[in-house]
Design a protein around this motif. Structure first.
Motif, mmCIF file in Angstrom:
data_model
loop_
_atom_site.group_PDB
_atom_site.id
_atom_site.type_symbol
_atom_site.label_atom_id
_atom_site.label_comp_id
_atom_site.label_asym_id
_atom_site.label_seq_id
_atom_site.Cartn_x
_atom_site.Cartn_y
_atom_site.Cartn_z
ATOM 1 N N GLU A 109 14.013 -45.773 6.697
ATOM 2 C CA GLU A 109 12.933 -45.687 5.697
ATOM 3 C C GLU A 109 12.280 -44.312 5.749
ATOM 4 O O GLU A 109 11.926 -43.731 4.727
ATOM 5 C CB GLU A 109 11.897 -46.771 5.980
ATOM 6 N N ASN A 197 3.010 -31.508 4.787
ATOM 7 C CA ASN A 197 3.666 -32.794 4.587
ATOM 8 C C ASN A 197 4.576 -33.139 5.759
ATOM 9 O O ASN A 197 4.655 -34.295 6.185
ATOM 10 C CB ASN A 197 4.472 -32.772 3.284
ATOM 11 N N ASN A 211 3.090 -50.250 8.268
ATOM 12 C CA ASN A 211 2.830 -49.484 7.053
ATOM 13 C C ASN A 211 1.553 -49.979 6.377
ATOM 14 O O ASN A 211 1.587 -50.703 5.388
ATOM 15 C CB ASN A 211 4.024 -49.583 6.102
ATOM 16 N N LEU A 221 5.156 -41.890 6.185
ATOM 17 C CA LEU A 221 5.852 -42.203 4.937
ATOM 18 C C LEU A 221 5.280 -41.412 3.766
ATOM 19 O O LEU A 221 6.017 -40.965 2.877
ATOM 20 C CB LEU A 221 5.768 -43.703 4.647
ATOM 21 N N GLN A 222 3.954 -41.211 3.754
ATOM 22 C CA GLN A 222 3.330 -40.421 2.691
ATOM 23 C C GLN A 222 3.761 -38.958 2.785
ATOM 24 O O GLN A 222 3.996 -38.303 1.767
ATOM 25 C CB GLN A 222 1.805 -40.527 2.772
ATOM 26 N N ARG A 224 6.607 -37.864 3.963
ATOM 27 C CA ARG A 224 7.974 -37.804 3.438
ATOM 28 C C ARG A 224 7.979 -37.873 1.909
ATOM 29 O O ARG A 224 8.690 -37.105 1.247
ATOM 30 C CB ARG A 224 8.820 -38.957 3.998
ATOM 31 N N LYS A 225 7.173 -38.765 1.363
ATOM 32 C CA LYS A 225 7.116 -38.927 -0.098
ATOM 33 C C LYS A 225 6.705 -37.626 -0.777
ATOM 34 O O LYS A 225 7.320 -37.200 -1.774
ATOM 35 C CB LYS A 225 6.121 -40.045 -0.446
ATOM 36 N N ASN A 226 5.689 -36.956 -0.236
ATOM 37 C CA ASN A 226 5.219 -35.707 -0.838
ATOM 38 C C ASN A 226 6.243 -34.583 -0.690
ATOM 39 O O ASN A 226 6.451 -33.788 -1.601
ATOM 40 C CB ASN A 226 3.891 -35.295 -0.200
ATOM 41 N N MET A 228 9.497 -34.953 -0.375
ATOM 42 C CA MET A 228 10.630 -35.261 -1.259
ATOM 43 C C MET A 228 10.295 -34.958 -2.715
ATOM 44 O O MET A 228 11.168 -34.524 -3.480
ATOM 45 C CB MET A 228 11.026 -36.734 -1.093
ATOM 46 N N ARG A 229 9.034 -35.172 -3.084
ATOM 47 C CA ARG A 229 8.626 -34.836 -4.452
ATOM 48 C C ARG A 229 8.770 -33.337 -4.703
ATOM 49 O O ARG A 229 9.263 -32.911 -5.756
ATOM 50 C CB ARG A 229 7.176 -35.277 -4.687
#
Length: 477
Positions: A109, A197, A211, A221-222, A224-226, A228-229
């Motif tokens: 994840e 990030n 989580n 996780l946040q 990673r999300k940023n 990846m964006r």
């Protein structure tokens, strides 16, 4: 009456389930150990931080109780942990036949479900060959002057500061270099703080996988999300306005994406870039921080390392010329120092695999589908192989050539998944040390503590004051 019968049936079912959890079925002799609480297993104990330089208490206590191979349960999965050098080597040797790379769902994840560590067979080999385009010998030879230039510039900046927090400063230096080579990102001038990030990602990487807002895992996780964006936006920009000539690794990846019949997808490409950005800077900066701490704690080692690098300077026809590839390859004691640093650093707490079928080893049966964790710290701190294993002694590597993993040294993994960035890491460390010991002295302002969670070492609060060697207001380091 019916209520009593149903109640009794429920109690019997739960008791049977708990029994089966604690004593799993096996066509053979399972390794000894404890499966812990149902579902939770021994996850909490595994993730407990500690400040020891030794093998993590979770592992060491079970080694003493059960032996070199034992069973446990982590994040809901049955696991066999190996601190046995022979079994670890067997695991690496038989990958693709008896074992495959595997990580818990919480890790996939975090790193992406299509990350290179979760792929197998042809797809994995294809991505590995792509990465060798960046980290192969010929590319590294061309990269050497740039690595030296970055080290010189950053050390100059540090010498003009009152004090430097070493982990943060080395991470910033390595991140600047790797993001430039990978995606042409200039961390010093960009308005987007990509590293922030990754910092959030790293702080929650080895944390209990809960989580919920406010937890380290959620922040991870946040992060990673940023990140990846930002990578996805960059991909879209490059695809809309392709460059005539590739200028970084991302351009090379995009060329592969555009080839007819390619097996590469955008998702796999983005996960690859994310993993490379993480692995290229975080592990190296941890190793460099510990290297500086070891040099500070061992003046004799510092003296010998300095002599090797000053000899390189004295032998030059042109004193102002930069490091050559021949000079780099001549750094015998430096490579001994690096080997000893990464042996004690134990940056990778465990290497995960999964048994593809029932496996027999030393009288034990590892059931098909069970996870297997090879434990590098236990191998690197084994007193049967390393005399006084907790002491820092680069001379123990004298006359030993390390070209890959062995039964007793797996700091960079092993087998078909031996880290392709190993030589890149060694170049960055060796060049940085060359620039450091030939031009600078330092003193510790704050010593810092070592925190492991559970195996990763975080030198917390290690501050130094750095000055050029011609400065008069600082004693020898």
């Amino acid at each position: 009456m019916w209520a009593l019968s149903i109640g009794a049936l429920i109690i019997i079912s739960i008791t049977h389930w708990v029994y089966r959890w604690r004593y799993p079925r096996c066509d053979g002799n399972l390794p000894p150990g404890s499966m812990g609480w149902p579902l939770l297993g021994e996850t909490l104990q595994f993730f407990t931080p500690n400040t020891t330089h030794d093998i993590a208490p979770f592992i060491k206590e079970r080694m003493e109780r059960y032996g070199a191979i034992f069973r446990t349960s982590l994040v809901g999965r049955p696991v066999v942990v190996s601190t046995d050098p022979d079994f670890n080597y067997f695991i690496f040797l038989k990958e693709g036949h008896l074992f495959e790379s595997w990580y818990p769902d919480t890790f996939t994840e975090i790193f992406g479900r299509q990350n290179v560590g979760s792929l197998h067979g042809f797809m994995y080999r294809y991505l590995k060959n792509m990465v060798l385009y960046l980290f192969g010998p010929e590319s590294l030879k061309k990269m050497l002057p740039e690595v030296e230039e970055v080290a010189i510039r950053r050390l100059e900046q540090w010498s003009n500061q009152g004090k430097v927090e070493v982990k943060d400063a080395t991470a910033s230096m390595i991140f600047h270099l790797t993001t430039k080579k990978l995606i042409s990102h200039d961390s010093e001038s960009s308005s987007e703080n990509l590293r922030a990030n990754f910092d959030a990602f790293i702080k929650g990487l080895i944390s209990f996988p809960l989580n919920m807002p406010g937890t380290a895992y959620h922040k991870c996780l946040q992060g990673r999300k940023n990140a990846m964006r930002m990578l996805q936006n960059l991909m879209q920009e490059r695809q809309a306005m392709p460059r005539k000539q590739p200028s970084d690794f991302f351009d090379y990846v995009l060329e592969e994406l555009q080839k007819e019949g390619t097996i590469l997808t955008e998702g796999i490409a983005l996960d690859l870039m994310f993993v490379l950005l993480f692995a290229s800077f975080e592990t190296t900066s941890l190793a460099l921080t510990l290297a500086m701490k070891f040099l500070s704690d061992h003046p004799r080692v510092l003296k010998q390392l300095t002599e090797e690098h000053e000899t390189i300077l004295r032998k030059r026809d042109d004193a102002s010329s930069g490091l050559s590839w021949k000079e780099y390859k001549s750094m015998t004691y430096t490579f001994q120092f690096i080997n000893e640093t990464v042996r004690l650093a134990n940056i990778v707490p465990g290497i995960f695999r999964r048994a593809l079928r029932d496996i027999q080893f030393k009288g034990y049966t590892i059931p098909a589908g069970w996870a297997v964790v090879a434990c590098p710290p236990a191998v690197h701190l084994n007193p049967m192989k390393y005399e006084d294993p907790l002491s820092f002694n680069p001379e123990r590597w004298e006359g030993i050539e390390v070209n890959g993993a062995s039964k007793h040294f797996m700091a960079f993994g092993g087998g078909m998944r031996y880290c392709v960035g190993t030589d890149f890491t060694k170049i960055q460390m060796a060049v940085f040390l060359h620039c450091l010991v030939t031009k600078y002295r330092w003193q510790i302002i704050k010593g810092g503590n070592i925190v492991r969670t559970p195996g990763l070492q975080f030198p917390d609060g290690f501050h130094i004051q750095l000055r050029k060697k011609d400065a008069l207001n600082l004693e020898d380091a």
